[in-house]
Design an enzyme around this catalytic site. Structure first.
Site, PDB file in Angstrom:
ATOM      1  N   HIS A  73      17.208   6.315 -10.886  1.00 45.20           N
ATOM      2  CA  HIS A  73      16.469   6.483  -9.627  1.00 45.20           C
ATOM      3  C   HIS A  73      15.689   7.718  -9.394  1.00 45.20           C
ATOM      4  CE1 HIS A  73      19.254   3.006  -9.248  1.00 45.20           C
ATOM      5  NE2 HIS A  73      18.030   2.473  -8.876  1.00 45.20           N
ATOM      6  N   LYS A  91      24.058   0.709  -0.319  1.00 47.05           N
ATOM      7  CA  LYS A  91      23.434  -0.446   0.621  1.00 47.05           C
ATOM      8  C   LYS A  91      23.662  -0.434   2.026  1.00 47.05           C
ATOM      9  CE  LYS A  91      22.010  -2.489  -3.335  1.00 47.05           C
ATOM     10  NZ  LYS A  91      22.793  -3.856  -3.545  1.00 47.05           N
ATOM     11  N   ILE A 110      21.784  -0.709 -19.583  1.00 43.89           N
ATOM     12  CA  ILE A 110      22.143  -1.592 -18.926  1.00 43.89           C
ATOM     13  C   ILE A 110      21.065  -2.951 -19.023  1.00 43.89           C
ATOM     14  CG2 ILE A 110      22.563  -2.326 -16.428  1.00 43.89           C
ATOM     15  CD1 ILE A 110      24.262  -0.164 -17.579  1.00 43.89           C
ATOM     16  N   ARG A 161      10.573   1.353  -4.388  1.00 44.02           N
ATOM     17  CA  ARG A 161      10.800   0.268  -5.070  1.00 44.02           C
ATOM     18  C   ARG A 161      11.037  -1.259  -4.131  1.00 44.02           C
ATOM     19  NH1 ARG A 161      11.702  -3.169  -9.163  1.00 44.02           N
ATOM     20  NH2 ARG A 161      13.765  -3.881  -9.431  1.00 44.02           N
ATOM     21  N   GLU A 219       0.780  -1.242  -0.057  1.00 50.64           N
ATOM     22  CA  GLU A 219       0.033  -0.038   0.151  1.00 50.64           C
ATOM     23  C   GLU A 219       0.975   1.288  -0.010  1.00 50.64           C
ATOM     24  OE1 GLU A 219      -2.313  -3.080   2.360  1.00 50.64           O
ATOM     25  OE2 GLU A 219      -0.263  -2.510   2.076  1.00 50.64           O
TER      26      GLU A 219
END
Length: 768
Positions: free
Chosen positions: A707, A121, A444, A528, A17
Site C-alpha cells: 500500500h 479496519k 498473494i 482505493r 473524482e
C-alpha cells in the site's frame, strides 16, 4: 418539529473524482492547488446534494482518512515526519502512504520515503483508517486550519454546517503505543494531555458561530473496561462549560451496558443507531434528561436496501409525540459506506433499482420520514405507497428465492468441513509433491492492472472487443506475469488475475443471486475504491469461474501455479448483503459454490489453491460475547469451501490488516496448510499472537507493504523474517508480500520482488 441531519457523506465523488485527483497529484501530474480546488468543488457539490436537511456535516470530507485528519488537528504527528516544514498536505500524505507527490518529495527532508502509518479496519467495516501513534512523550497541539477552511466555505455557501470530529476517548482507543512499553499500556494516561486541546477546539467552534458539533464516540457500542467508562464521565465533565451544543454520536451497534452512561453524559444530544439498537430507542427516550435531543438513525447507513418507511413510521410516530422538537432523524451512521447516487445506474434493471437506495436516496428517505412525522402521512402518501409496493415485491420475488439452494443448505453436515488427514501427514505429502526450498517465495495473487488490461476490459464491456480478442489479451497478460515471476525466481507462481476487476465482484458476476452496479463505488482507503456486489438472492454457481485461466497459466510453466479464489466469508463481508435472512445462511451458500470451484481446480491438476479470507476478522461482532457464534459459522463456511480436496493439494488462505491475538485459535481451526498475513506495516507486531499460541501449520508474514510506493530493501526483508523466525519455526515460514499487487506499477513491483527473492536466498544460506 422533527429535525433532520446527516452524520457524514461519501467524499470520493459520484464518479470517483477524488480518487483520480489524488492519483494525478501523487504522480506529479497536477499541482497542490489543483488538488485543493478539487476538494473545495466536491465539498460544495456534496453540501448542495444534502440540501433540505436542517444540519449537514462539515469536516467529514477528507483527502485520505478522517482519523488521520484528527491526528493532524490534534497536532499528533509521528516523530519521523516532524522535521518537514513544507506544505501540511504533503506531510499528511507521508503519514498516510509513506510519501507524497513526486514534486513535493524532491525537495523534502524525507524525500526517500518514510514508514507509512499503520492501517487497520474501522470497527467492523471495510473502511481502513490510519492508526494514531503515541509515545510516552506525546504532546497535543491544536491545528484548526482544516476545519476552519471547510467552515468558511460552508458559511459562504449558506450551509448550516455541523462540524464532525472524532471524540477524545475513541481517538485514544484507536491508537497504538510506539514506545515506552508498559508506560503506555494504558492509553488513558494521555487523557489529561489531550483534553485541553479538545476544549480549545470547542472554543474555536464557538468563535466561528457554530451551533452544534457532532462528536463521534463509536467505542460506546463496545464492551468497555471500567476504567474507560469512568474516563468518559471525567472527559465530558470537562466539556460542561462551552459555547456550542454537543451531539454525541454512536453507531454500528447497541449501547447495552453503556446506555445509562451515554444518557448521563453532559451533552446536548445523543445519536443511537436504530438499525442495530432499535430496542434501545424507547429506553433512551425515557433516560435522557429533559431538553436533551435524541437523534435516531432510522435509515441504514451501511447497506443499500430501501427502508420500509411505513414500518419505520409505526414506531417513530409515538416517539415523535413523546419527544416533540427533541427528536432528530438521520441515517444510522455516516454514508461513507454506501455509493453516492442510484440514479446513475442505468444498467441495473428497473426491478432491482426499485429495491435499492444509495446515499442521496437515503437522505430522501430521511426527509420523507420527517415530513410524515411533522405534517402527517397523507402529505407523503404517494411516496409511502410506492415504497410499500417495492418492499412487498422484493419479499415475494422468485429472483430472490431458489428452492434447490435451500435444499443444499439443509444437507450440510460436519463431514463437509474435514480434510482426510491431519496437517502433519498432509504436509509430508505436499512437500514430496511440490519440492519447495526452505523459505519458499510467492505472491498473494494479483499483479499490476496495467493500462492495457484496463483498456481491454473496457473495450470488451462496451462490445468493441470480441470474446476471442479479450481472451487473447488476457492470456498475453497472464503470460507476461508468469515470465516475470520465472525471471525473478519465485517458487510458487500466480497467474496475476489480469481478467479480474475486483476479488469479490469477479466471482459475484459469475454466481446466481448477485447483481452489480456501474457506479456503486465506496472508499476502502485513500484513493482505493471498491464496488461491492449486491447479494440479493440465493447463491449458486452455474459453471466454473477460474479453471480456464489457471489451467492456461499452469501450462506455461513447470513451477507450481496457485489457483486464486475469494473465500465465502470475504465474499459475504465485502458485498452488500441481503437483509431478509441470517448472514450465516448466505455464507453457507457461498461456501458450497466456492467448494465446487475448488474441486474443479483440483481436477484440472492445480495442486496449490489459495482461498482468500481477507475480511474474516472484519466481520467479528463488536462485542466479544457475540464472537463465538460468528466464528463458528464463519470458520465452518471456510472449511466447507476448502476441505474437500486430497491431502496432496495445498490449501492457502490470506488475511490482511487483522489483529490476530484474540482469534488465533479460530484461525488455526480453519486448518489451512499455509496462511499469509499482513505484518510489514506493524513491523511484525501482528506475530505477537503466535508467542503464546503454537500455530500448527505454515505461515507467510508479509514483508512488502504494497500500500506504499516505497521499495523494501533486501536487508529490511531479512530483518523482518528473522523477527518472524523468533516466533514461528523457520521450516514453516514463507516469504511473500502482505497483499496483492494490482494497485502497484511494474516499475515498483520488479525491484521489490527482486529484493524479496534475494532475501529468501540469504535466509536459506544462513540456515545451512
Amino acid at each position: 418539529m422533527v429535525t433532520t441531519h446527516n452524520l457524514g457523506f461519501p467524499r470520493i465523488g459520484a464518479k470517483r473524482e477524488l480518487k483520480f485527483g489524488l492519483e494525478r497529484y501523487w504522480k506529479g501530474e497536477s499541482s497542490r492547488d489543483e488538488l485543493k480546488a478539487l476538494g473545495a468543488q466536491l465539498r460544495a457539490r456534496h453540501w448542495a446534494d444534502q440540501e433540505g436537511l436542517d444540519f449537514v456535516p462539515a469536516g467529514d470530507f477528507s483527502f485520505y482518512d478522517q482519523v488521520l485528519d484528527m491526528s493532524f488537528t490534534l497536532g499528533n504527528l509521528p516523530q519521523r515526519v516532524q522535521g518537514f516544514h513544507g506544505d501540511k498536505l504533503d506531510n499528511y500524505f507521508r503519514v498516510a502512504r509513506g510519501r507524497s507527490a513526486h514534486g513535493a518529495d524532491d525537495h523534502a527532508a524525507c524525500c526517500g520515503g518514510v514508514a507509512a502509518g499503520e492501517m487497520t479496519k474501522w470497527f467492523d467495516t471495510n473502511y481502513h483508517y490510519i492508526v494514531p501513534e503515541f509515545t510516552v512523550d506525546t504532546q497535543f497541539n491544536l491545528d484548526t486550519s482544516r476545519l476552519s477552511g471547510q467552515l468558511r466555505e460552508a458559511r459562504e455557501l449558506g450551509v448550516k454546517a455541523k462540524p464532525v470530529i472524532v471524540g477524545p476517548l475513541t481517538y485514544l482507543w484507536l491508537g497504538k503505543a510506539r514506545d515506552g512499553g508498559d508506560k503506555l499500556a494504558d492509553k488513558l494516561a494521555l487523557l489529561p494531555r489531550i483534553m485541553p486541546v479538545y476544549r480549545a477546539l470547542l472554543d474555536y467552534f464557538r468563535v466561528m458561530d457554530v451551533e452544534w458539533v457532532q462528536i463521534d464516540e463509536p467505542i460506546l457500542v463496545t464492551e468497555l473496561h471500567p476504567a474507560w467508562r469512568a474516563a468518559f464521565a471525567t472527559a465530558y465533565e470537562g466539556f460542561e462549560v462551552r459555547g456550542v451544543k454537543l451531539l454525541l454520536a454512536t453507531y454500528f451497534g447497541a449501547l447495552q451496558e453503556n446506555l445509562d452512561l451515554a444518557c448521563s453524559l453532559p451533552v446536548d444530544g445523543l445519536h443511537i443507531d436504530a438499525i442495530n439498537a432499535r430496542e434501545e430507542i424507547a429506553l433512551a427516550a425515557r433516560k435522557l434528561p429533559a431538553q436533551r435531543v435524541l437523534s435516531v438513525g432510522a435509515v441504514n447507513g451501511r447497506n443499500i436496501w430501501k427502508t420500509d418507511l411505513n414500518a419505520a413510521l409505526d414506531w417513530l410516530e409515538p416517539l415523535a409525540k413523546q419527544l416533540g422538537d427533541r427528536l432528530w432523524i438521520a441515517p444510522s451512521c455516516s454514508l461513507l459506506h454506501v455509493p453516492v447516487d442510484l440514479s446513475s445506474e442505468a444498467k441495473l434493471d428497473a426491478q432491482m433499482r426499485s429495491w435499492l437506495a444509495f446515499a442521496l436516496q437515503k437522505l430522501d428517505e430521511v426527509k420523507v420520514l420527517a415530513t410524515a412525522l411533522n405534517e402527517g402521512r397523507d402529505k407523503v402518501a404517494t411516496e409511502l405507497a410506492a415504497n410499500a409496493a417495492d418492499i412487498q415485491a422484493r419479499r415475494q420475488s422468485s429472483r430472490v428465492n431458489n428452492a434447490a439452494v435451500k435444499a443444499a443448505i439443509a444437507r450440510i453436515d460436519a463431514t463437509l468441513g474435514n480434510r482426510r488427514n491431519a496437517y502433519a501427514l498432509r504436509a509430508a505429502k505436499q512437500a514430496a509433491h511440490l519440492k519447495l526450498p526452505a523459505y519458499p517465495t510467492t505472491t498473494i495473487g494479483s499483479f499490476p492492472q496495467t493500462a492495457e488490461i484496463r483498456h481491454a476490459r473496457s473495450e470488451f464491456k462496451r462490445g468493441a472487443l470480441g470474446k476471442t480478442g479479450y481472451r487473447d489479451a488476457m492470456r498475453a497478460e497472464i503470460e507476461r506475469s508468469v515470465r516475470e515471476q520465472e525471471q525473478l525466481g519465485l517458487d510458487v507462481l500466480v497467474h496475476g488475475e489480469a481478467e479480474r476487476n475486483d476479488m469479490v465482484e469477479y466471482f459475484g458476476e459469475q454466481l446466481d443471486g448477485y447483481a452489480f452496479s456501474e457506479f456503486g463505488w465506496v472508499q476502502s482507503y485513500g484513493s482505493r475504491c471498491v464496488k461491492p456486489p449486491i447479494l440479493f438472492g440465493d447463491i449458486s454457481r452455474p459453471k466454473a469461474m477460474t479453471v480456464e485461466w489457471i489451467a492456461y497459466a499452469q501450462s506455461l510453466t513447470n513451477k507450481p501455479m496457485k489457483g486464486m479464489l475469494t473465500g465465502p466469508v470475504t465474499m459475504l463481508n465485502w458485498s452488500f448483503v441481503r437483509d431478509d435472512q441470517p448472514r450465516s445462511v448466505s455464507c453457507y451458500q457461498l461456501a458450497l459454490a466456492i467448494r465446487e470451484e475448488v474441486l474443479d481446480l483440483e481436477t484440472a491438476g492445480v495442486r496449490v489453491i489459495q482461498i482468500d479470507e481477507a475480511a474474516l476478522r472484519e466481520g467479528l461482532p463488536l462485542r466479544r460475547a457475540q464472537w463465538a457464534e460468528y466464528l463458528r459459522w464463519a470458520i465452518e463456511s471456510f472449511r466447507i469451501a476448502a476441505n474437500g480436496v486430497e491431502d496432496e493439494t495445498q490449501i492457502h488462505t490470506h488475511m490482511c490488516y487483522s489483529e490476530f491475538n484474540d482469534t488465533i485459535a479460530s484461525i488455526a481451526g480453519m486448518d489451512a496448510d499455509v496462511i499469509t498475513i499482513e505484518t510489514s506495516r506493524s513491523d511484525m507486531e501482528l506475530l505477537d499472537a503466535f508467542e503464546n499460541f503454537s500455530y500448527p501449520n505454515e505461515i507467510g508474514p508479509g514483508v512488502y507493504d504494497i500500500h506504499s510506493p516505497n521499495i523494501p530493501s533486501e536487508a529490511h526483508i531479512v530483518q523482518l523474517m528473522q523477527k518472524a523466525a523468533e516466533r514461528i519455526p523457520a521450516q514453516r515460514l514463507w516469504v511473500n508480500p502482505d497483499c496483492g499487487l494490482k494497485t502497484r506499477q511494474w516499475a515498483e513491483v520488479i525491484p521489490a520482488l527482486t529484493n524479496m527473492v534475494a532475501a529468501a536466498r540469504t535466509l536459506r544460506e544462513r540456515a545451512n
